[in-house]
Design a protein around this motif. Structure first.
Motif, PDB file in Angstrom:
ATOM      1  N   VAL A 188       7.920   2.754   0.427  1.00 56.12           N
ATOM      2  CA  VAL A 188       8.972   3.998   0.555  1.00 56.12           C
ATOM      3  C   VAL A 188      10.304   3.851   0.579  1.00 56.12           C
ATOM      4  O   VAL A 188      10.909   2.925   1.172  1.00 56.12           O
ATOM      5  CB  VAL A 188       8.711   4.810   1.947  1.00 56.12           C
TER       6      VAL A 188
ATOM      7  N   ARG B 128       0.924  -1.151  -0.026  1.00 57.83           N
ATOM      8  CA  ARG B 128      -0.113  -0.032  -0.254  1.00 57.83           C
ATOM      9  C   ARG B 128       0.809   1.394  -0.014  1.00 57.83           C
ATOM     10  O   ARG B 128       0.629   2.213  -0.704  1.00 57.83           O
ATOM     11  CB  ARG B 128      -0.923  -0.091   1.266  1.00 57.83           C
ATOM     12  N   GLN B 129       2.021   1.264   0.739  1.00 54.55           N
ATOM     13  CA  GLN B 129       2.975   2.371   0.894  1.00 54.55           C
ATOM     14  C   GLN B 129       4.549   1.775   0.328  1.00 54.55           C
ATOM     15  O   GLN B 129       4.516   0.671   1.258  1.00 54.55           O
ATOM     16  CB  GLN B 129       2.943   3.087   1.996  1.00 54.55           C
TER      17      GLN B 129
ATOM     18  N   LYS C 266       6.375   3.320  12.401  1.00 51.88           N
ATOM     19  CA  LYS C 266       6.604   4.586  11.905  1.00 51.88           C
ATOM     20  C   LYS C 266       7.317   5.553  13.036  1.00 51.88           C
ATOM     21  O   LYS C 266       7.055   5.419  14.154  1.00 51.88           O
ATOM     22  CB  LYS C 266       5.233   5.277  11.824  1.00 51.88           C
TER      23      LYS C 266
ATOM     24  N   VAL D 268       6.674   4.991   7.719  1.00 55.56           N
ATOM     25  CA  VAL D 268       5.375   4.465   7.721  1.00 55.56           C
ATOM     26  C   VAL D 268       5.638   2.878   8.375  1.00 55.56           C
ATOM     27  O   VAL D 268       6.921   2.716   8.815  1.00 55.56           O
ATOM     28  CB  VAL D 268       5.149   4.020   6.368  1.00 55.56           C
TER      29      VAL D 268
ATOM     30  N   SER E 110       7.895  -1.444   3.163  1.00 55.66           N
ATOM     31  CA  SER E 110       6.720  -1.486   2.419  1.00 55.66           C
ATOM     32  C   SER E 110       5.406  -1.880   3.640  1.00 55.66           C
ATOM     33  O   SER E 110       5.579  -2.830   4.197  1.00 55.66           O
ATOM     34  CB  SER E 110       6.744  -2.778   1.556  1.00 55.66           C
ATOM     35  N   ASP E 111       4.456  -1.144   3.382  1.00 55.68           N
ATOM     36  CA  ASP E 111       3.384  -1.256   4.229  1.00 55.68           C
ATOM     37  C   ASP E 111       2.328  -2.057   3.618  1.00 55.68           C
ATOM     38  O   ASP E 111       1.846  -1.802   2.566  1.00 55.68           O
ATOM     39  CB  ASP E 111       2.631   0.214   4.726  1.00 55.68           C
TER      40      ASP E 111
END
Length: 388
Positions: free
Chosen positions: A59, A56-57, A82, A173, A200-201
């Motif tokens: 980074v 989903r995220q 986070k 995150v 990675s979320d």
């Protein structure tokens, strides 16, 4: 004598032809043809699309200051929170820069206080006609310069504090850390080509796949608009790269508004929950998109034959086979077709082996049984003893 021989030869030839016709009739009599009475039913058809998985995220963590890595605070593949510190870059020069900036602020504050006293004194002296207006204005200018110097010193202090804070590289995150290409002692800066680590979320994952422009147009025509298509599309399934089904269903939540000019495809995105962390960023699989059809005519594919990309079936009309063109739905399950036009409920068709038939074969529909809407009937010979 010759005339007599000709008669004998002709008689033998006729007998041979008659025998051949009777043999042909005997071969066709008793051939079983399975028939089907056209009815409506419901079907769910599935279409598969190659797909890629992204968190989903996702980074890329890069340093904002340059320096030597003095500490790596996580292990590769760790779950991170986070705000958690991941790396520490050498802080010594940044602490020194902060102390210098703080000292400059104190110096600027002292200069400002002195300039303020001088300006107030000149104000009183000017009122008593002791100093000129020029002297008063110079004092005011010195005060303004001191105020500016203090503001600049404070800004430099803020910048130094930020730089020092950037030496602790933190995760923006929640997620899973990737492999780490750097080690303690490595010199890094903000322009490094490879990130320190990626996070990675994957509490939820996005699965991207593509459909052709024609398929998107079909969806828009089916639902009325692209937005209604998004709202009305059923839940989708995901098949893992090892061929096994994923335990959770997802939903399509985004459709690209443009068509890729190179491939002619339109990108779609489905979102899946990932509580077991089974799906990982960069993975691959297959999206299974179901299409539910109700009250549709379904026939076996064996009941059709194809000529020049058109599909045909054999109807039984007045006891004789008659070919008929049909239009089928764009999807099928590999064994059946959904007929959109060309057949009506209650009509009888030959259920299999259509490619071996021809028009005009007599079919006897009497005294037949149909346990599953399919009947086996025999071809009927005509009065000449020959099957039509």
């Amino acid at each position: 004598m010759k005339s007599h021989n000709k008669v004998i030869f002709f008689s033998i030839l006729c007998l041979a032809l008659f025998s051949s016709c009777k043999e042909s009739a005997r071969q066709e009599v008793g051939v079983k043809y399975q028939t089907l009475t056209v009815e409506t039913s419901d079907r769910t058809l599935e279409n598969e699309y190659t797909a890629s998985v992204q968190g989903r995220q996702f980074v890329e963590i890069r340093p904002q200051v340059s320096g030597i890595i003095t500490e790596i605070c996580i292990n590769e593949g760790d779950a991170v929170k986070k705000g958690q510190t991941l790396f520490i870059i050498d802080q010594v020069p940044y602490k020194a820069a902060l102390e210098t900036a703080m000292a400059n602020v104190k110096s600027a504050e002292s200069q400002l206080a002195t300039a303020k006293l001088d300006a107030e004194s000149r104000e009183e002296l000017y009122k008593a006609n002791v100093v000129s207006e020029y002297d008063l204005q110079m004092a005011r200018n010195t005060l303004a310069a001191a105020e500016a110097s203090l503001a600049q010193a404070k800004a430099e202090e803020i910048n130094a504090r930020n730089s020092l804070s950037y030496t602790e590289v933190k995760s923006p995150v929640n997620g899973i850390a990737s492999m780490i290409p750097y080690r303690v002692g490595a010199l890094v800066n903000s322009s490094i080509s490879e990130p320190l680590v990626t996070v990675s979320d994957d509490a939820q994952v996005y699965v991207y796949f593509s459909m052709s422009e024609n398929q998107i147009i079909d969806l828009i025509q089916q639902y009325g608009s692209l937005r209604q298509a998004l709202e009305g599309m059923p839940e989708v399934e995901f098949k893992l790269s090892n061929g096994k089904p994923y335990n959770h269903k997802g939903r399509v939540d985004a459709i690209s508004g443009t068509v890729d000019a190179t491939t002619g495809a339109v990108s779609l995105r489905a979102v899946f929950d990932n509580p077991e962390k089974l799906l990982r960023n960069g993975g691959n699989g297959t999206i299974i998109l179901p299409t539910a059809l109700t009250d549709c005519i379904v026939i076996p594919q064996g009941a059709t034959y194809e000529i020049q990309d058109r599909k045909f079936v054999y109807k039984v009309i007045d006891g004789l086979t008659q070919s008929c063109p049909i239009e089928v739905f764009r999807l099928n399950n590999g064994t059946e077709y959904v007929v959109e036009s060309g057949l009506e409920v209650g009509e009888i068709i030959i259920a299999e082996g259509a490619g071996l038939l021809r028009d005009g074969i007599a079919i006897n529909l009497e005294n037949t049984e149909s346990p599953e809407n399919a009947e086996e009937v025999s071809a009927e010979p005509d009065t000449a003893g020959e099957t039509k």
